[in-house]
Scaffold this motif. Structure first.
Motif, PDB file in Angstrom:
ATOM      1  N   ASP A 157       1.463  18.660  -7.334  1.00 21.07           N
ATOM      2  CA  ASP A 157       2.890  18.465  -7.031  1.00 21.07           C
ATOM      3  C   ASP A 157       3.102  16.973  -6.882  1.00 21.07           C
ATOM      4  N   ILE A 158       3.750  16.352  -7.871  1.00 16.62           N
ATOM      5  CA  ILE A 158       3.849  14.894  -7.877  1.00 16.62           C
ATOM      6  C   ILE A 158       4.788  14.355  -6.803  1.00 16.62           C
ATOM      7  N   ASP A 159       5.446  15.237  -6.055  1.00 19.49           N
ATOM      8  CA  ASP A 159       6.226  14.781  -4.910  1.00 19.49           C
ATOM      9  C   ASP A 159       5.348  14.602  -3.673  1.00 19.49           C
ATOM     10  N   LEU A 160       4.084  15.015  -3.777  1.00 19.95           N
ATOM     11  CA  LEU A 160       3.137  14.897  -2.674  1.00 19.95           C
ATOM     12  C   LEU A 160       2.179  13.747  -2.927  1.00 19.95           C
ATOM     13  N   ASN A 161       1.687  13.140  -1.857  1.00 21.91           N
ATOM     14  CA  ASN A 161       0.680  12.090  -1.979  1.00 21.91           C
ATOM     15  C   ASN A 161      -0.675  12.715  -2.292  1.00 21.91           C
ATOM     16  N   ALA A 162      -1.481  11.978  -3.043  1.00 21.87           N
ATOM     17  CA  ALA A 162      -2.819  12.458  -3.410  1.00 21.87           C
ATOM     18  C   ALA A 162      -3.791  12.459  -2.247  1.00 21.87           C
ATOM     19  N   GLY A 163      -3.374  11.915  -1.097  1.00 26.08           N
ATOM     20  CA  GLY A 163      -4.317  11.785   0.015  1.00 26.08           C
ATOM     21  C   GLY A 163      -5.180  10.558  -0.183  1.00 26.08           C
ATOM     22  N   GLY A 164      -5.933  10.214   0.864  1.00 22.68           N
ATOM     23  CA  GLY A 164      -6.748   9.006   0.754  1.00 22.68           C
ATOM     24  C   GLY A 164      -7.961   9.077   1.649  1.00 22.68           C
ATOM     25  N   SER A 165      -8.825   8.123   1.485  1.00 26.11           N
ATOM     26  CA  SER A 165      -8.554   6.949   0.664  1.00 26.11           C
ATOM     27  C   SER A 165      -9.049   7.065  -0.778  1.00 26.11           C
ATOM     28  N   SER A 166      -9.732   8.177  -1.105  1.00 26.81           N
ATOM     29  CA  SER A 166     -10.225   8.358  -2.474  1.00 26.81           C
ATOM     30  C   SER A 166      -9.193   9.105  -3.316  1.00 26.81           C
TER      31      SER A 166
END
Length: 480
Positions: A157-166
């Protein structure tokens, strides 16, 4: 002409087998993934640097070696990852001659002068570096966004962040832009983005995967920072671990422990006892996340294991745990700033216009943490460690949600005290091996991760339990 094909849907294990059998060339594999990057990465923003020319040259050399039946340059047989593209996190995973930014605008033109040990080992196994993936500045937070290239989106879902830090590595995998990638983990940096992007991230027992970083070799123990594999399948993670793990003379924390990672993937778990903690006693796990995890845990029972819902009984409130981790984690961020100044002559605090506010805030908090705060945090850390050890004395694995919520927005700013979101960081205190595997999607279509914690140096058990989950609840549909 586009070379994108079903090659981007193959696991690294499958792709390596097809290359070795002559069914497909390494060049075709690299071209397919480069085309996939060109097709989708403008929307996802997983890569900071794409090594197109060098990757194609390495692929051509790999094809020549296979066709001629020649050993590698070092005289060894062709490695188990021969011809397989790998994405490298732009933090820690240095590749000589390739731009290495640490996710920082201050280092936009920095070029690595050496290759990290884990990258050397992956390349010795035959992997081909296809590019460097996005990360928040110096990996300081659990979402991927920086002043250099911006935010990275979850492919689900491109409205969500991919998370981090990787986050860049996880997004590259979920978006089928690479079959395998490196990540690193100081508070959940492998597991948070794995959960957010619906992929598999493995934080190995501290000491198994070496870190030869300089100028400081002694700064990774308070938070147990380690590099690990990120993949779409458990078998691929085992394959990467086989290549990456093992003692190294440049890392004083590395240990000579032998583990058969690949065999663990086929191990049945009928005799396993698994403890399920829905919230590590104190985390505010959202109902929609809890529902997905509750359902996913049933996979272990379907595989023949015994599952008991338990409490850890560590005795701390979430506030007490957060206070302790503020001392350890923020001190590690201050240490990072100090090392940057020692290695590059740049004081991050002198560049407020180019350094993110969140990183500067963490450095400031770290400056306020003294030896007394660290000493007190050690007591809490020990109490939590003992509670986990008590559980794992009776059980083969402990499972929990990876994150308390699955809806962090692409540009959402989380405060430096937002420690109630990831259930990951306590295991950077303890050093246990932990994986995050896809558990499913919420009713809103948001990805949910399941943490699988094993005994120290029981990394093979974590792989076995993870593989059982994958067999019972396959997740490859997440990458359509």
């Amino acid at each position: 002409m586009s070379h994108e094909s079903d090659l981007t849907r193959l696991s690294a294990t499958e792709l390596a087998t097809r290359i070795r059998n002559g069914d497909v060339t390494a060049t075709a594999a690299v071209e397919a993934h480069l085309d996939r990057i060109e097709a989708v990465d403008d929307e996802i923003n997983a890569f900071v640097t794409v090594c197109s020319e060098a990757a194609l040259e390495a692929a051509a050399e790999a094809d020549r070696a296979l066709e001629a039946g020649e050993p590698t340059e070092g005289g060894e047989d062709l490695g188990p990852l021969h011809g397989v593209p790998v994405a490298l996190k732009d933090l820690g995973s240095l590749k000589e001659g390739v731009r290495h930014t640490y996710g920082s605008a201050l280092f936009a033109d920095n070029v690595a002068e050496e290759t990290a040990a884990v990258v050397e080992r992956l390349e010795a196994a035959g992997a081909i570096v296809i590019g460097k993936t996005n990360t928040p500045e110096f990996g300081h937070k659990g979402t991927t966004d920086n002043e250099l290239v911006g935010a990275t989106a979850s492919p689900i879902d491109i409205d969500l962040n991919a998370g981090g830090s990787s986050g860049g590595s996880a997004a590259a995998l979920g978006g089928r832009m690479a079959p395998i990638a490196t990540g690193s983990d100081a508070g959940g940096s492998l597991r948070i983005p794995a959960a957010a992007c619906g992929v598999y991230g493995f934080k190995p027992t501290f000491g198994l995967v070496p870190d030869d970083g300089r100028p400081s070799a002694f700064g990774r123990k308070t938070q147990h920072v380690t590099t690990g594999p990120m993949t779409r399948t458990v078998a691929d993670a085992a394959l990467m671990l086989e290549a990456m793990a093992g003692p190294h003379p440049a890392d004083p924390s590395s240990v000579p422990v032998e583990i058969d990672y690949r065999a663990a993937v086929e191990r049945p778990i009928e005799d396993y006892r698994i403890a399920y903690s829905p919230d590590l006693d104190v985390f505010p796990v959202a109902d929609e996340v809890r529902a997905v995890v509750d359902d996913a845990v049933g996979a272990f029972e379907a595989a023949g294991a015994t599952v008991d819902e338990i409490e850890l009984d560590h005795g701390y409130s979430l506030e007490e745990l957060q206070e302790a981790t503020m001392a350890t984690y923020m001190t590690s961020i201050l240490e990072t700033a100090t090392i940057v100044e020692e290695a590059h002559g740049i004081d991050l605090r002198d560049h407020p216009d180019e350094v993110s506010d969140s990183l500067l805030a963490m450095i400031h908090i770290g400056e306020g943490s003294g030896p007394e705060d660290l000493a007190r945090s050690g007591v809490v850390r020990t109490g939590f460690y003992d509670a986990v050890q008590d559980v794992l004395a009776d059980y083969d694995a402990l499972v929990t949600p990876t994150l308390s919520r699955g809806d962090v927005g692409l540009h959402e700013e989380l405060s430096s005290s937002a420690w109630d979101w990831p259930l990951t960081w306590p295991f950077n205190w303890t050093g246990h091996p932990v994986a995050s595997a896809p558990a499913g999607l919420t009713e809103r279509g948001h990805p949910v991760g399941l943490q699988i914690v094993g005994r120290r140096f029981g990394d093979d058990d974590v792989l076995a339990v993870s593989a059982a989950l994958e067999r019972e609840r396959p997740w490859e549909h997440l990458y359509e």
